[in-house]
Write a protein that holds these residues in place. Structure first.
Motif, PDB file in Angstrom:
ATOM      1  N   MET A  25       0.795  -1.299  -0.185  1.00 40.70           N
ATOM      2  CA  MET A  25      -0.025   0.060  -0.142  1.00 40.70           C
ATOM      3  C   MET A  25       0.801   1.443   0.113  1.00 40.70           C
ATOM      4  O   MET A  25       0.450   2.259  -0.669  1.00 40.70           O
ATOM      5  CB  MET A  25      -0.894   0.005   1.368  1.00 40.70           C
ATOM      6  N   LEU A  26       1.935   1.210   0.801  1.00 39.93           N
ATOM      7  CA  LEU A  26       2.769   2.423   0.782  1.00 39.93           C
ATOM      8  C   LEU A  26       3.521   2.551  -0.591  1.00 39.93           C
ATOM      9  O   LEU A  26       3.482   3.772  -1.007  1.00 39.93           O
ATOM     10  CB  LEU A  26       4.234   2.064   1.818  1.00 39.93           C
ATOM     11  N   ALA A  27       3.945   1.643  -1.342  1.00 37.74           N
ATOM     12  CA  ALA A  27       4.457   1.526  -2.530  1.00 37.74           C
ATOM     13  C   ALA A  27       3.247   2.165  -3.339  1.00 37.74           C
ATOM     14  O   ALA A  27       3.856   3.000  -4.438  1.00 37.74           O
ATOM     15  CB  ALA A  27       4.979   0.159  -2.983  1.00 37.74           C
ATOM     16  N   GLU A  28       2.298   1.668  -3.339  1.00 39.81           N
ATOM     17  CA  GLU A  28       1.112   2.271  -4.504  1.00 39.81           C
ATOM     18  C   GLU A  28       0.973   3.453  -4.342  1.00 39.81           C
ATOM     19  O   GLU A  28       0.669   4.353  -5.255  1.00 39.81           O
ATOM     20  CB  GLU A  28      -0.162   1.389  -4.102  1.00 39.81           C
ATOM     21  N   ARG A  29       0.975   4.033  -2.791  1.00 38.51           N
ATOM     22  CA  ARG A  29       0.716   5.623  -2.758  1.00 38.51           C
ATOM     23  C   ARG A  29       1.808   6.243  -3.430  1.00 38.51           C
ATOM     24  O   ARG A  29       1.758   7.405  -4.007  1.00 38.51           O
ATOM     25  CB  ARG A  29       0.239   5.695  -1.329  1.00 38.51           C
ATOM     26  N   GLN A  30       3.239   5.923  -3.127  1.00 39.31           N
ATOM     27  CA  GLN A  30       4.200   6.628  -3.560  1.00 39.31           C
ATOM     28  C   GLN A  30       4.183   6.645  -5.299  1.00 39.31           C
ATOM     29  O   GLN A  30       4.436   7.558  -5.834  1.00 39.31           O
ATOM     30  CB  GLN A  30       5.521   5.835  -3.306  1.00 39.31           C
ATOM     31  N   ILE A  31       3.701   5.489  -5.928  1.00 39.17           N
ATOM     32  CA  ILE A  31       3.396   5.369  -7.552  1.00 39.17           C
ATOM     33  C   ILE A  31       2.629   6.317  -7.638  1.00 39.17           C
ATOM     34  O   ILE A  31       2.807   7.166  -8.523  1.00 39.17           O
ATOM     35  CB  ILE A  31       3.108   4.033  -7.771  1.00 39.17           C
ATOM     36  N   ASN A  32       1.486   6.449  -7.043  1.00 40.88           N
ATOM     37  CA  ASN A  32       0.429   7.538  -7.417  1.00 40.88           C
ATOM     38  C   ASN A  32       0.958   8.992  -7.043  1.00 40.88           C
ATOM     39  O   ASN A  32       0.497   9.894  -8.106  1.00 40.88           O
ATOM     40  CB  ASN A  32      -0.955   7.532  -6.278  1.00 40.88           C
ATOM     41  N   PHE A  33       1.898   9.228  -6.286  1.00 34.10           N
ATOM     42  CA  PHE A  33       2.598  10.399  -6.122  1.00 34.10           C
ATOM     43  C   PHE A  33       3.306  10.795  -7.304  1.00 34.10           C
ATOM     44  O   PHE A  33       3.023  11.869  -7.969  1.00 34.10           O
ATOM     45  CB  PHE A  33       3.200  10.447  -4.716  1.00 34.10           C
ATOM     46  N   LEU A  34       3.898   9.843  -7.890  1.00 27.74           N
ATOM     47  CA  LEU A  34       4.737  10.148  -9.151  1.00 27.74           C
ATOM     48  C   LEU A  34       4.011  10.358 -10.372  1.00 27.74           C
ATOM     49  O   LEU A  34       4.235  11.017 -11.409  1.00 27.74           O
ATOM     50  CB  LEU A  34       5.615   8.966  -9.334  1.00 27.74           C
ATOM     51  N   MET A  35       2.631   9.587 -10.553  1.00 27.99           N
ATOM     52  CA  MET A  35       1.697   9.734 -11.634  1.00 27.99           C
ATOM     53  C   MET A  35       0.939  10.958 -11.665  1.00 27.99           C
ATOM     54  O   MET A  35       0.510  11.397 -12.798  1.00 27.99           O
ATOM     55  CB  MET A  35       0.880   8.560 -11.643  1.00 27.99           C
ATOM     56  N   ASN A  36       0.653  11.744 -10.491  1.00 27.03           N
ATOM     57  CA  ASN A  36      -0.526  12.734 -10.455  1.00 27.03           C
ATOM     58  C   ASN A  36       0.654  13.965 -10.407  1.00 27.03           C
ATOM     59  O   ASN A  36       1.142  14.633  -9.137  1.00 27.03           O
ATOM     60  CB  ASN A  36      -0.957  12.550  -9.181  1.00 27.03           C
ATOM     61  N   PRO A  37       0.793  14.780 -11.251  1.00 31.51           N
ATOM     62  CA  PRO A  37       1.157  16.267 -11.352  1.00 31.51           C
ATOM     63  C   PRO A  37       0.770  17.132 -10.061  1.00 31.51           C
ATOM     64  O   PRO A  37       1.400  17.884  -9.651  1.00 31.51           O
ATOM     65  CB  PRO A  37       1.043  16.778 -12.625  1.00 31.51           C
ATOM     66  N   ALA A  38      -0.562  16.967 -10.062  1.00 36.36           N
ATOM     67  CA  ALA A  38      -1.188  17.843  -8.812  1.00 36.36           C
ATOM     68  C   ALA A  38      -0.588  17.506  -7.257  1.00 36.36           C
ATOM     69  O   ALA A  38      -0.433  18.217  -6.588  1.00 36.36           O
ATOM     70  CB  ALA A  38      -2.712  17.590  -9.062  1.00 36.36           C
ATOM     71  N   LEU A  39      -0.081  16.201  -7.133  1.00 30.97           N
ATOM     72  CA  LEU A  39       0.441  16.046  -5.991  1.00 30.97           C
ATOM     73  C   LEU A  39       1.892  16.264  -5.926  1.00 30.97           C
ATOM     74  O   LEU A  39       2.582  16.679  -5.086  1.00 30.97           O
ATOM     75  CB  LEU A  39       0.368  14.509  -5.786  1.00 30.97           C
ATOM     76  N   ASN A  40       2.762  15.921  -7.196  1.00 32.00           N
ATOM     77  CA  ASN A  40       4.267  15.999  -7.072  1.00 32.00           C
ATOM     78  C   ASN A  40       4.673  17.473  -7.573  1.00 32.00           C
ATOM     79  O   ASN A  40       5.864  17.893  -7.215  1.00 32.00           O
ATOM     80  CB  ASN A  40       4.814  14.898  -7.848  1.00 32.00           C
ATOM     81  N   GLY A  41       3.814  18.110  -8.561  1.00 28.29           N
ATOM     82  CA  GLY A  41       4.458  19.421  -8.809  1.00 28.29           C
ATOM     83  C   GLY A  41       5.778  19.417  -9.659  1.00 28.29           C
ATOM     84  O   GLY A  41       6.180  20.592  -9.919  1.00 28.29           O
ATOM     85  N   LEU A  42       6.200  18.318 -10.152  1.00 28.48           N
ATOM     86  CA  LEU A  42       7.342  18.238 -10.683  1.00 28.48           C
ATOM     87  C   LEU A  42       7.115  17.735 -12.268  1.00 28.48           C
ATOM     88  O   LEU A  42       7.927  17.679 -13.022  1.00 28.48           O
ATOM     89  CB  LEU A  42       8.476  17.511  -9.963  1.00 28.48           C
ATOM     90  N   LEU A  43       6.305  16.573 -12.263  1.00 32.48           N
ATOM     91  CA  LEU A  43       6.440  15.544 -13.291  1.00 32.48           C
ATOM     92  C   LEU A  43       5.119  15.864 -14.204  1.00 32.48           C
ATOM     93  O   LEU A  43       4.097  16.013 -13.808  1.00 32.48           O
ATOM     94  CB  LEU A  43       6.554  14.132 -13.096  1.00 32.48           C
ATOM     95  N   PRO A  44       5.257  15.461 -15.599  1.00 35.28           N
ATOM     96  CA  PRO A  44       4.032  15.284 -16.361  1.00 35.28           C
ATOM     97  C   PRO A  44       3.318  14.169 -16.115  1.00 35.28           C
ATOM     98  O   PRO A  44       3.813  13.286 -15.157  1.00 35.28           O
ATOM     99  CB  PRO A  44       4.881  15.170 -17.789  1.00 35.28           C
ATOM    100  N   PRO A  45       1.865  14.155 -16.395  1.00 32.00           N
ATOM    101  CA  PRO A  45       1.285  12.899 -15.954  1.00 32.00           C
ATOM    102  C   PRO A  45       1.882  11.509 -16.312  1.00 32.00           C
ATOM    103  O   PRO A  45       2.465  11.534 -17.354  1.00 32.00           O
ATOM    104  CB  PRO A  45      -0.290  13.118 -16.619  1.00 32.00           C
ATOM    105  N   PHE A  46       1.843  10.650 -15.295  1.00 35.33           N
ATOM    106  CA  PHE A  46       2.176   9.274 -15.476  1.00 35.33           C
ATOM    107  C   PHE A  46       3.892   9.097 -15.879  1.00 35.33           C
ATOM    108  O   PHE A  46       4.086   8.110 -16.752  1.00 35.33           O
ATOM    109  CB  PHE A  46       1.483   8.620 -16.670  1.00 35.33           C
ATOM    110  N   ALA A  47       4.580  10.066 -15.474  1.00 32.95           N
ATOM    111  CA  ALA A  47       5.801  10.087 -15.558  1.00 32.95           C
ATOM    112  C   ALA A  47       6.236   9.873 -17.202  1.00 32.95           C
ATOM    113  O   ALA A  47       7.097   8.792 -17.547  1.00 32.95           O
ATOM    114  CB  ALA A  47       6.632   8.966 -14.781  1.00 32.95           C
TER     115      ALA A  47
END
Length: 513
Positions: free
Chosen positions: A359-381
């Protein structure tokens, strides 16, 4: 070589035999103990009623067995209970189970002939894997059905895997000039009446579970560097203000590894300066929980894994059949050491813990996929053209669905006792089921971690943030990149996922966890 002595097997020795292929040698003390126990039981049982020697089994223990039928009784037990079903248990798990059974029979509490121990040594040393099925054991009179399949090949019947082929046992033993075991007294019951399959699977589970934790910590480290995290989340001062060893250990590992990173920041260098003129802070004051709470989350999981390893090693070094031969007291004791509650409960705790890791890994993946959360990356890396290419969008579905399966599988088996055996076994442990389901949870978690690691290295390449990584993050980045080159165009990724998963299963990124 790993010398097996009296009650001396440890986790390192098991790991060396199962994963590194080291051979077993039996100590003189062990051989003496086994022979002494067999001789005593042979003499002691001549004029007494001893369960499983001159009686029937289970609810049929009230029937006396004539001396002329006593050895055939053992063969009948083995053959009648070779009734497993489903998938074969993996070679690693079977090898660990054989080690567990051999060690238990070697303690001098079982009254078996020495040949029961030596043939198991030959199976292990020659990489002969008995065909044993996942389904069959309720974990009460031990792993009766699974261990019956082990006993079946020990007497030269049934089938084994040898050099990648499933073959009749008799053929393989003849080819290797190994003599099958002959029943001398109670070898059938002694081999079958124990917790060794659930324990063997459990030991392998605990080793892989620890490795999954290592990769989870490595993933967290890389993401923290990606987002220019502050280091105080992992500081000694903060984490030692809470008295949990696991939390302190995880925090210390992260803090030490990020020490040489060019991206990790000190809070004192920015937020603790004069900011009185600011109404809004562009940088996050605190990261999401899936990053800054990793010591608290993974520390709990780590302590659970360590506890399971401690208990499983105790079980392997325990007498867990029935009855128990006490040579010192000159007595034979009837009881229930075959009951698998300790292992079953520990496996349920382990699968809950590792589900949380997924579950932790899945949440960290979601963080990377969502630019609204990470503020760094385009959608879905996505390194390709947005709208035209899809990046890691497809594999996120896989990570999410696999994590959801783990959540369902983590329902406890320990509380699912169903009476059977004419209610002789009126409360059972379901330990074997608990162990095999835990294996599935761990396997699933490595799939989610594989997806996370690929997502991380893609993300690091996207923002061109690899040169200043810590040495540990560079090492992990390079390992994944050697398997999966940077990709812009969409392609079927499933084979690369399997390759990364295999690498994670076989390699430890963190030493001395």
């Amino acid at each position: 070589m790993v010398e097996i002595g009296y009650s001396s097997l440890n986790l390192e020795g098991i790991n060396d035999i199962v994963f590194k292929g080291k051979k077993i040698v039996l100590s003189d003390e062990l051989i003496e103990k086994v022979e002494e126990s067999y001789k005593f039981l042979t003499d002691f049982s001549k004029d007494k009623v001893i369960y499983g020697i001159n009686t029937g089994f289970g609810p049929m223990a009230q029937y006396k067995i004539e001396e002329k039928d006593q050895l055939d009784l053992q063969y009948n037990l083995i053959r009648s209970h070779s009734s497993g079903f489903g998938k074969p248990i993996s070679p690693q798990d079977v090898k660990a189970s054989m080690i567990a059974r051999m060690n238990t029979l070697s303690l001098g509490y079982s009254g078996v002939h020495l040949s029961a121990v030596t043939i198991l040594k030959e199976f292990i040393n020659n990489d002969i894997t008995p065909l044993i099925f996942e389904h069959g054991g309720v974990g009460a009179s031990g792993d009766l059905v699974q261990l019956a399949h082990l006993a079946l090949v020990m007497i030269g019947e049934g089938k084994v895997f040898y050099k990648g082929e499933l073959r009749p046992t008799a053929e393989v033993l003849k080819e290797l000039d190994i003599e099958p075991m002959k029943v001398h007294l109670r070898e059938g019951l002694a081999i079958m009446n124990g917790t060794s399959v659930m324990t063997g699977i459990g030991i392998v589970n605990s080793i892989y579970a620890q490795r999954a934790i290592e990769w989870s910590i490595a993933s967290t480290l890389m993401i923290c560097e990606m987002v220019d995290s502050y280091d105080d989340y992992f500081s000694r001062e903060l984490n030692h203000s809470k008295k949990h060893v696991g939390q302190q250990q995880v925090a210390s590992i992260l803090y030490d590894y990020m020490n040489d990173s060019q991206y990790i920041r000190k809070r004192e260098s920015s937020l603790y300066r004069d900011n009185s003129d600011k109404k809004h802070f562009e940088d996050k004051v605190q990261e999401y929980y899936s990053l800054r709470c990793v010591p608290q989350i993974v520390g709990t999981i780590l302590e659970t894994v360590k506890q399971s390893q401690k208990l499983l090693v105790e079980e392997i070094n325990s007498a867990n059949d029935n009855p128990i031969v006490d040579v010192k007291a000159r007595n034979v004791l009837h009881g229930g050491n075959f009951h698998g509650d300790y292992v079953s409960f520990e496996m349920d705790k382990l699968k809950i813990a590792i589900t949380k890791l997924s579950m932790l890994a899945e949440r960290q993946i979601n963080f990377l996929m969502n630019p609204a959360l990470n503020g760094l990356l385009p959608p879905f890396a996505n390194l390709g053209k947005l709208g035209f290419n899809f990046g890691m969008q497809g594999v996120q579905f896989t990570a999410t669905s696999t994590t959801a399966e783990n959540q369902t599988l983590s329902t406890p088996m320990y509380i699912h006792s169903i009476p059977n055996n004419n209610d002789n076994q009126d409360i059972v442990s379901m330990g074997t089921n608990a162990a095999t389901i835990t294996r599935k949870v761990i396997d699933n978690t490595f799939e989610v971690l594989a997806i996370e690691l690929i997502s991380i290295v893609q993300s690091l390449d996207l923002i061109k943030k690899t040169d200043g990584l810590s040495a540990k993050s560079k090492e992990c980045y390079n390992a994944v990149r050697n398997i999966v080159p940077k990709f812009t165009n969409d392609y079927p990724i499933y084979e690369d996922l399997e390759r990364v998963k295999k690498y994670l299963l076989e390699n430890s990124p963190i030493e001395n966890l």
